[in-house]
Motif scaffolding. Sequence first.
Motif, PDB file in Angstrom:
ATOM      1  N   ALA A 294      15.677  36.487  59.757  1.00 12.67           N
ATOM      2  CA  ALA A 294      15.037  35.242  59.796  1.00 12.67           C
ATOM      3  C   ALA A 294      16.145  34.466  59.333  1.00 12.67           C
ATOM      4  O   ALA A 294      16.557  34.435  58.659  1.00 12.67           O
ATOM      5  N   ALA A 295      15.639  33.280  60.142  1.00 12.54           N
ATOM      6  CA  ALA A 295      16.054  31.756  60.612  1.00 12.54           C
ATOM      7  C   ALA A 295      15.601  31.181  60.084  1.00 12.54           C
ATOM      8  O   ALA A 295      14.691  30.264  59.639  1.00 12.54           O
ATOM      9  N   GLN A 296      16.299  30.017  59.369  1.00 15.81           N
ATOM     10  CA  GLN A 296      15.693  29.380  58.541  1.00 15.81           C
ATOM     11  C   GLN A 296      16.025  27.562  59.649  1.00 15.81           C
ATOM     12  O   GLN A 296      16.898  26.961  59.674  1.00 15.81           O
ATOM     13  N   MET A 297      14.611  28.386  60.681  1.00 18.03           N
ATOM     14  CA  MET A 297      14.559  26.730  61.491  1.00 18.03           C
ATOM     15  C   MET A 297      15.067  25.059  61.228  1.00 18.03           C
ATOM     16  O   MET A 297      15.322  24.116  61.890  1.00 18.03           O
ATOM     17  N   ASP A 298      14.454  24.724  59.642  1.00 19.31           N
ATOM     18  CA  ASP A 298      14.278  23.345  59.764  1.00 19.31           C
ATOM     19  C   ASP A 298      15.548  23.194  59.261  1.00 19.31           C
ATOM     20  O   ASP A 298      15.700  21.747  59.672  1.00 19.31           O
ATOM     21  N   LYS A 299      16.365  24.360  58.899  1.00 20.57           N
ATOM     22  CA  LYS A 299      18.264  23.278  58.205  1.00 20.57           C
ATOM     23  C   LYS A 299      18.657  23.200  59.709  1.00 20.57           C
ATOM     24  O   LYS A 299      19.173  22.412  59.875  1.00 20.57           O
ATOM     25  N   PHE A 300      18.134  24.161  60.610  1.00 22.74           N
ATOM     26  CA  PHE A 300      19.178  24.206  61.449  1.00 22.74           C
ATOM     27  C   PHE A 300      18.971  23.309  62.482  1.00 22.74           C
ATOM     28  O   PHE A 300      20.101  22.180  62.943  1.00 22.74           O
ATOM     29  N   TRP A 301      17.620  22.762  62.272  1.00 22.98           N
ATOM     30  CA  TRP A 301      17.312  21.840  63.281  1.00 22.98           C
ATOM     31  C   TRP A 301      17.765  20.230  62.663  1.00 22.98           C
ATOM     32  O   TRP A 301      18.259  19.473  63.755  1.00 22.98           O
ATOM     33  N   LYS A 302      18.104  20.138  61.386  1.00 23.99           N
ATOM     34  CA  LYS A 302      18.420  18.899  60.793  1.00 23.99           C
ATOM     35  C   LYS A 302      19.659  18.492  60.955  1.00 23.99           C
ATOM     36  O   LYS A 302      20.190  17.980  60.810  1.00 23.99           O
ATOM     37  N   GLN A 303      20.539  19.393  61.250  1.00 23.02           N
ATOM     38  CA  GLN A 303      21.703  19.424  61.045  1.00 23.02           C
ATOM     39  C   GLN A 303      22.545  18.947  62.804  1.00 23.02           C
ATOM     40  O   GLN A 303      23.606  18.424  62.739  1.00 23.02           O
ATOM     41  N   VAL A 304      21.439  19.708  63.520  1.00 20.80           N
ATOM     42  CA  VAL A 304      21.727  19.314  64.982  1.00 20.80           C
ATOM     43  C   VAL A 304      21.000  17.947  64.891  1.00 20.80           C
ATOM     44  O   VAL A 304      21.948  17.098  65.550  1.00 20.80           O
ATOM     45  N   THR A 305      20.303  17.676  64.384  1.00 20.88           N
ATOM     46  CA  THR A 305      19.743  15.812  64.291  1.00 20.88           C
ATOM     47  C   THR A 305      20.723  15.007  63.576  1.00 20.88           C
ATOM     48  O   THR A 305      21.289  13.920  64.262  1.00 20.88           O
ATOM     49  N   ASP A 306      21.537  16.056  62.287  1.00 17.08           N
ATOM     50  CA  ASP A 306      22.407  14.465  62.082  1.00 17.08           C
ATOM     51  C   ASP A 306      24.029  15.061  62.860  1.00 17.08           C
ATOM     52  O   ASP A 306      24.835  13.436  62.701  1.00 17.08           O
ATOM     53  N   ASN A 307      24.199  16.281  63.069  1.00 18.57           N
ATOM     54  CA  ASN A 307      25.717  16.068  63.943  1.00 18.57           C
ATOM     55  C   ASN A 307      24.758  14.838  65.165  1.00 18.57           C
ATOM     56  O   ASN A 307      25.554  14.029  65.971  1.00 18.57           O
ATOM     57  N   ILE A 308      23.870  15.208  66.048  1.00 16.95           N
ATOM     58  CA  ILE A 308      24.376  13.875  67.059  1.00 16.95           C
ATOM     59  C   ILE A 308      24.009  12.407  66.335  1.00 16.95           C
ATOM     60  O   ILE A 308      24.566  11.413  66.632  1.00 16.95           O
ATOM     61  N   VAL A 309      22.768  12.146  65.408  1.00 17.31           N
ATOM     62  CA  VAL A 309      23.109  10.649  64.681  1.00 17.31           C
ATOM     63  C   VAL A 309      24.856  10.606  64.251  1.00 17.31           C
ATOM     64  O   VAL A 309      25.278   9.328  64.491  1.00 17.31           O
ATOM     65  N   ALA A 310      25.515  11.347  64.210  1.00 16.80           N
ATOM     66  CA  ALA A 310      27.096  10.812  63.079  1.00 16.80           C
ATOM     67  C   ALA A 310      27.905  10.514  64.932  1.00 16.80           C
ATOM     68  O   ALA A 310      29.121  10.055  64.218  1.00 16.80           O
ATOM     69  N   SER A 311      27.939  11.221  65.457  1.00 20.90           N
ATOM     70  CA  SER A 311      28.639  11.619  66.877  1.00 20.90           C
ATOM     71  C   SER A 311      29.138  10.633  66.957  1.00 20.90           C
ATOM     72  O   SER A 311      30.800  10.340  67.522  1.00 20.90           O
ATOM     73  N   PRO A 312      28.527   9.423  67.371  1.00 26.20           N
ATOM     74  CA  PRO A 312      28.908   8.381  68.095  1.00 26.20           C
ATOM     75  C   PRO A 312      30.112   6.897  66.304  1.00 26.20           C
ATOM     76  O   PRO A 312      30.591   6.377  67.252  1.00 26.20           O
ATOM     77  N   MET A 313      29.810   8.324  65.495  1.00 32.24           N
ATOM     78  CA  MET A 313      30.734   7.080  64.670  1.00 32.24           C
ATOM     79  C   MET A 313      32.124   7.597  63.646  1.00 32.24           C
ATOM     80  O   MET A 313      32.801   7.621  63.462  1.00 32.24           O
ATOM     81  N   CYS A 314      31.840   9.375  65.197  1.00 33.72           N
ATOM     82  CA  CYS A 314      33.383   9.391  64.692  1.00 33.72           C
ATOM     83  C   CYS A 314      34.536   9.788  65.989  1.00 33.72           C
ATOM     84  O   CYS A 314      33.670   9.982  67.258  1.00 33.72           O
TER      85      CYS A 314
END
Length: 339
Positions: free
Chosen positions: A102-122
């Motif tokens: 069983a994979a935690q879909m919400d947790k995984f895709w939240k991490q993907v979203t956070d990665n996109i949001v943080a990318s231009p700041m890094c």
Amino acid sequence: MYNNTTIVTLQLCLLLRTGVQKHVAVGRMCSILEEAYKGVQFPQHILDAYIHFESLTDHSYDFNCIRCGHYPPIIILDANRKSSFSLQGESIREPDTHIENAAQMDKFWKQVTDNIVASPMCSKDILNPYKVDVQYQNWSQWMAPDSVFPSGVVNTEHKKVPFTKNPNDENPTVLTDEYIDTLLCEGSAKLVKDIAKDVGVDSSGSKMDIIVRLQHKAKKKSLFKKIFTKLWGRSGGILVMACPHGICYGIKHLIRAESVRDHIDMILSMKHQPTIVINDLSNISAAHGNNRKKNMFAPHKGRVVDSSIENLNLLERKQLDRDMPCFNSFHQKYHVEPL
């Protein structure tokens, strides 16, 4: 402000979103604007800026097909190999035997979203703390939230990997059916012939003949790894699950080449299994599904009728008749003739 260099207005982002909703790519929309407004030129990272905008938006996914609802009776699954990305097997750790299915879909895709949001700041010197590593234990498909179990979606892609107790162990092992399915799904005739030549297997005859020979001949792990290295240099692309009206109910970015295991994972994730499943490997899907869940495709192993000699003869003479009331109940809904 995106990446401290580009100002993107809300009006432009909404315009690009409208284009995407009307099946017009962001790059094409930018080309149209550049042609309409002479002198305007968009930077190369405008797509990243738009995706960043969407990641910062609080989206709610509460729509579904107005005909099928949250539990479509008919589902179509197919993979798009063109959407694959460069991926070397050595960069992915061999999965542990205790990985949950069983994979935690919400947790995984939240991490993907956070990665996109943080990318231009890094910057190059600052590591993105939300970086998503391509590993079996933290990977998940996306599926319509109202159509799946709240406990998590099923993802058994790690089981495509043959576990090895000792990397130097050369004890004979039979080439798995899972890998043969992979060859059937993704290997072109030319690629399968090239693989056969590389491992010293007769490459004459049809693609199916060669695959059968590989199944019988490739019995050592060294030979298995040689075949796999030849085939797997990229990810498996994207597997999409949709209803007959084109509404997407699930999408999975495949780490390895497409397999019927991925199809069954998507179906088992749904609260209610569709009455009809359409894909390009129906017989293998039915066999694999029945191995995973008793009578998942029943009766007749997912076929319309039993594959008896009598039925085959009737089919050849175009005299096979089958009463299927389940079709008659919604034939008007899908504008098809009742059976």
